[in-house]
Design a protein around this motif. Sequence first.
Motif, PDB file in Angstrom:
ATOM      1  N   GLN A   1      -1.674   3.504   6.576  1.00  0.00           N
ATOM      2  CA  GLN A   1      -1.988   4.292   5.390  1.00  0.00           C
ATOM      3  C   GLN A   1      -3.046   5.360   5.656  1.00  0.00           C
ATOM      4  O   GLN A   1      -3.042   6.408   5.007  1.00  0.00           O
ATOM      5  N   ASP A   2      -3.960   5.127   6.588  1.00  0.00           N
ATOM      6  CA  ASP A   2      -4.979   6.119   6.929  1.00  0.00           C
ATOM      7  C   ASP A   2      -5.323   5.974   8.412  1.00  0.00           C
ATOM      8  O   ASP A   2      -6.403   5.482   8.777  1.00  0.00           O
TER       9      ASP A   2
ATOM     10  N   GLY B   1      -8.660  -3.329   3.954  1.00  0.00           N
ATOM     11  CA  GLY B   1      -8.473  -2.382   2.865  1.00  0.00           C
ATOM     12  C   GLY B   1      -8.988  -2.937   1.548  1.00  0.00           C
ATOM     13  O   GLY B   1      -8.752  -4.105   1.221  1.00  0.00           O
TER      14      GLY B   1
ATOM     15  N   GLY C   1       0.790  -1.228   0.000  1.00  0.00           N
ATOM     16  CA  GLY C   1       0.000   0.000   0.000  1.00  0.00           C
ATOM     17  C   GLY C   1       0.812   1.263   0.000  1.00  0.00           C
ATOM     18  O   GLY C   1       0.255   2.358  -0.037  1.00  0.00           O
TER      19      GLY C   1
ATOM     20  N   CYS D   1      -7.148   2.029   0.791  1.00  0.00           N
ATOM     21  CA  CYS D   1      -6.160   1.410   1.680  1.00  0.00           C
ATOM     22  C   CYS D   1      -5.796   0.028   1.159  1.00  0.00           C
ATOM     23  O   CYS D   1      -6.620  -0.663   0.551  1.00  0.00           O
TER      24      CYS D   1
ATOM     25  N   PRO E   1      -4.081  -0.719   6.747  1.00  0.00           N
ATOM     26  CA  PRO E   1      -4.836   0.536   6.877  1.00  0.00           C
ATOM     27  C   PRO E   1      -4.384   1.415   8.038  1.00  0.00           C
ATOM     28  O   PRO E   1      -4.467   2.645   7.942  1.00  0.00           O
TER      29      PRO E   1
END
Length: 466
Positions: A449-450, A414, A354, A442, A446
């Motif tokens: 990434q967020d 994700g 990712g 994502c 995740p």
Amino acid sequence: MVAWGCTRVHLSGFFNPCHSTSCRPRFCTGVNLPHQRQSQQQSERKQKQSQKEQKMLQQQSGTNHPELAVRDDGTVAGRFGYRPFSAVDWTLTVGLVILMAMGSRMLGILPSGSWGRIFYLLMLAASGAATLRQIRCRPQLQPARHALPLRNSCLARVDGILVHYLVRRRWNVRRQAVCFHGFGASALSWERSWNELSAKLNSEVIAFDAPGFGLTERPPLPLTQAGLDASQYRCETSARIAQQLLSIHGQQWRSAPKSGNERSLLLLGHSLGAIGASLAALCLQAEDQARALLVLESPAIFAPRAGSQVQTRTPPRLSPPAWRLSPILMVLPWLLRRLVYNRRFWEKGLAAAGGADARLVMHYQWPSLVEGWDKGLARFVASRLHGQPEEAGIIERLQEAVRTNGLGILLLHGERDRIIPLENSIRLADTLNANLVRMKNCGHVPHEQDPVAFAANIAPFVGEGG
């Protein structure tokens, strides 16, 4: 033993943690005592020595060099992989080749033809350079206590293993969260999201390195049937470590009043760590499971396909005889050194998961600074190949815990995950009768990434407004 940063060394029989928000190093000699004069002198000598090493590294490459492990305060913990050849190394290589060529001529083993001599000298140069590289440029591995990455790093003796973990403290809370990382990662994987988890979930966050990963101690692994059966490189060891860390840092979650769907204990497991988190949840008492929420993020727990039944039988043993695992312990460390010391390996691997920036890549490389990191990972793989898989029957046990004791389960996955397909979490959520949150934009991780959306999606399931 001196442990640096916001850290303490837990000894058997002593459970009181340090409650300071900016701990200084503590010297432990049987009990957790404040600094004495002797410990101060020892720490000052070590600090001066480390400062000299850091200045040498900074003069060579600068603190922004991608091959250096740099802490947030600017200090350098070490260098990743082999040091590049310097002019002195090349001079020594040329001298070594000349000496070997002269010795070969005196012994009469130097080829007579011109092409034969050129090939022979090239072989001498390659062998000489490889020898000097191993002698002069090999990585300077160090104990975990000298390579702690963050001020929130802690060391604790748990279940006979010196465990490295991170703590994001938050005062006046009655909720605690324990994070289990995935394969190839460490507790640093959760560093990016723990501020959001702590704020949005109103909880103290603990993330630890499982045996075989991160900075946690790598115990030996005897290649015998009994030794492999009692291996500490298993997910059930991670479950015991989580229980002990909760005991070290108090049991606030147990004293929280239970009202409605409010959950005071969170067990977050990512990928392979979902197995350890599930085992930790299943080890809880019945009344404690009703207070717990098990969060499975991209779980490596594979659900049965449509039309098939959940396996109730224990699978057969997967491994060959124990002695056949020895090639793994011999070959895999060499292969891991070739891969892990290469920064491009991490950039490509994390891109498949990712994406990642330079800081995250450095955090994934950080465990390669400590002694025995390659052997520990090989021992974990050998333990996974031996005996029955730990996830055997885990789905049925989770179903029973949900039905009988009210254990809460939440799945997050994700939508762009290329490692574990989203369809597996869909089937697992249906099997466990659990909620599934799909994380848009994502991949496999995740929470890296967020982190904002990751924490916000968990908050309603623990009783927080968001």
